[in-house]
Scaffold this active site. Structure first.
Site, mmCIF file in Angstrom:
data_model
loop_
_atom_site.group_PDB
_atom_site.id
_atom_site.type_symbol
_atom_site.label_atom_id
_atom_site.label_comp_id
_atom_site.label_asym_id
_atom_site.label_seq_id
_atom_site.Cartn_x
_atom_site.Cartn_y
_atom_site.Cartn_z
ATOM 1 N N TRP A 1 0.868 -1.218 0.200
ATOM 2 C CA TRP A 1 0.074 0.111 0.031
ATOM 3 C C TRP A 1 0.822 1.243 0.095
ATOM 4 C CZ3 TRP A 1 -4.210 -1.509 -1.944
ATOM 5 C CH2 TRP A 1 -4.741 -2.506 -1.599
ATOM 6 N N ASP B 1 -1.613 6.806 6.207
ATOM 7 C CA ASP B 1 -2.733 5.805 5.910
ATOM 8 C C ASP B 1 -2.851 4.862 7.202
ATOM 9 O OD1 ASP B 1 -4.259 3.769 4.797
ATOM 10 O OD2 ASP B 1 -2.874 3.009 3.339
ATOM 11 N N LYS C 1 -11.908 -2.257 7.082
ATOM 12 C CA LYS C 1 -10.852 -3.097 7.935
ATOM 13 C C LYS C 1 -11.197 -2.990 9.498
ATOM 14 C CE LYS C 1 -8.442 -3.562 4.316
ATOM 15 N NZ LYS C 1 -7.544 -2.712 3.816
HETATM 16 C C1 LIG Z 1 -7.050 -2.403 2.446
HETATM 17 C C2 LIG Z 1 -5.950 -1.024 2.505
HETATM 18 C C3 LIG Z 1 -5.815 -0.070 1.382
HETATM 19 C C4 LIG Z 1 -6.715 -0.061 0.282
HETATM 20 O O1 LIG Z 1 -8.017 0.412 0.589
HETATM 21 P P1 LIG Z 1 -9.257 0.456 -0.750
HETATM 22 O O2 LIG Z 1 -10.275 0.853 0.124
HETATM 23 O O3 LIG Z 1 -9.393 -1.150 -1.202
HETATM 24 O O4 LIG Z 1 -8.438 1.202 -1.675
HETATM 25 C C5 LIG Z 1 -4.862 0.753 1.461
HETATM 26 N N1 LIG Z 1 -4.099 0.822 2.663
HETATM 27 C C6 LIG Z 1 -4.119 -0.127 3.554
HETATM 28 C C7 LIG Z 1 -3.070 -0.127 4.689
HETATM 29 C C8 LIG Z 1 -4.931 -1.126 3.323
HETATM 30 O O5 LIG Z 1 -5.044 -2.005 4.402
#
Ligand SMILES: *Cc1c(COP(=O)(O)O)cnc(C)c1O
Length: 355
Positions: free
Chosen positions: A99, A166, A190
């Site tokens: 990511w 993030d 999540k």
């Molecule tokens: C799941 C995840 C993403 C991607 O998320 P989307 O909503 O599918 O774009 C980005 N960063 C992290 C840390 C993630 O766990």
């Protein structure tokens, strides 16, 4: 049979969230209509949206000067929205996984990107430390929890530049000092809600410094100005998010979540370290509380498929590791009860007895 949901995302939600969301699909707030079919401009949904944003502020103890918005496009859209709104000349990024590297790729479209450190050569099995961030960087971006590789930075770094994080897979898992950050973003699927909404926390002062024109929908200011209702928001995921936030509050807030998360992860890592059939995949000090990655020990490699089947037969769902790591990954998000972690541990012990 009871299923134990270890999926990495979309992932387990609290029973409270599921129950109240299901009830609102049948009848939302006594309107006689489903939450799936009401106007986002109706007073009942405006109340949901406002309460959810207020609860995010309360639970994370967000200081004045910040806004909370719910956007579409997933966390992945934030990979481009962040540099669009913040990157003037140069930004610094820490490369700790898939990511993070996706975020770096997008930022390069907007200016110079200084990747301060990367653990890619070691298949992201640790969090780089001791890196330098240039004081003239517009911001430093990092991924607090690396969902795929199972490493986590459970602290708020002290750096001389704006911080952007993030937090998709560990938001609400521990108290965070929001005052250190300019932007925090998190896809909901999540630790918050079904897929379809992304939580973004923005320091107002961080905006308005870039010269480039920003498309309306990609401009944070657009959404902030309209109280996160510029266009139709993801109504149902926001409703579900509110249920999760209420549940967090009722459970004692984020500090209580952290205490549980530490306990849940500790018992599972202890079993991985004790059980001769398994081993962890990342540096011990960087182990994630949210995504516990492990593989078969070298001498038992051939048992991987057998353990997968054995665990599935015991009701374990979603423990297959990501293809870039292999083995297993048990995601222990906030809604995961300790009893499910104990069930997985019992399964690992039972499998050990057979071999
Ligand atoms: C799941 C995840 C993403 C991607 O998320 P989307 O909503 O599918 O774009 C980005 N960063 C992290 C840390 C993630 O766990």
């Amino acid at each position: 049979m009871k299923k134990h949901n270890f999926f990495a995302g979309p992932s387990i939600l609290s029973e409270y969230t599921i129950k109240n969301s299901a009830a609102a699909v049948a009848d939302f707030a006594g309107t006689g209509l489903s939450i799936l079919e009401v106007s986002h401009r109706g007073k009942e949904f405006i109340a949901v949206n406002d309460e959810a944003r207020a609860l995010v502020k309360e639970l994370l103890d967000i200081p004045a000067g910040y806004d909370v918005v719910f956007l579409g496009g997933g966390a992945s859209l934030q990979f481009c929205m962040v540099p669009y709104n913040l990157l003037k000349k140069k930004a610094s990024y820490l490369d700790t996984g898939t990511w993070a590297s996706n975020a770096i790729k997008e930022a390069k479209l907007f200016g110079e990107v200084d990747v301060v450190a990367s653990s890619k050569e070691a298949n992201y099995t640790f969090i780089p430390k001791g890196y330098q961030v240039d004081g003239d960087s517009d911001y430093f971006h990092f991924t607090s929890n690396n969902t795929i590789f199972g490493t986590e930075m459970r602290y708020d770094p002290d750096l001389p530049v704006r911080l952007v994080c993030d937090m998709s897979s560990d938001i609400f898992s521990r108290p965070v000092d929001v005052s250190k950050y300019d932007i925090i973003y998190a896809g909901a699927q999540k630790n918050l809600a079904p897929a379809g909404v992304t939580l973004v926390i923005v320091r107002e002062e961080a905006l308005g410094h870039v010269d480039r024109p920003i498309p309306t929908m990609l401009n944070y200011a657009t959404h902030i100005k309209k109280d996160s209702m510029f266009n139709t928001p993801p109504v149902f995921p926001i409703f579900a998010a509110l249920q999760t936030l209420k549940w967090y509050k009722e459970q004692g807030g984020i500090a209580a979540m952290e205490k549980r998360n530490i306990e849940k992860a500790a018992i599972l890592y202890d079993e991985i370290d004790r059980n001769r059939l398994f081993r962890g995949t990342v540096t011990v000090e960087d182990r994630s509380l949210m995504n516990v990655c492990f593989v078969m020990a070298d001498e038992y490699k051939e048992l991987e498929a057998d353990f997968g089947a054995f665990a599935a037969a015991a009701g374990m769902v979603g423990i297959k590791g990501h293809r870039s790591v292999g083995g297993f990954r048990a995601s222990l998000y906030n809604a995961m009860p300790k009893s499910s972690v104990e069930a997985l541990i019992a399964t690992m012990k039972a499998f050990e007895k057979q071999h």
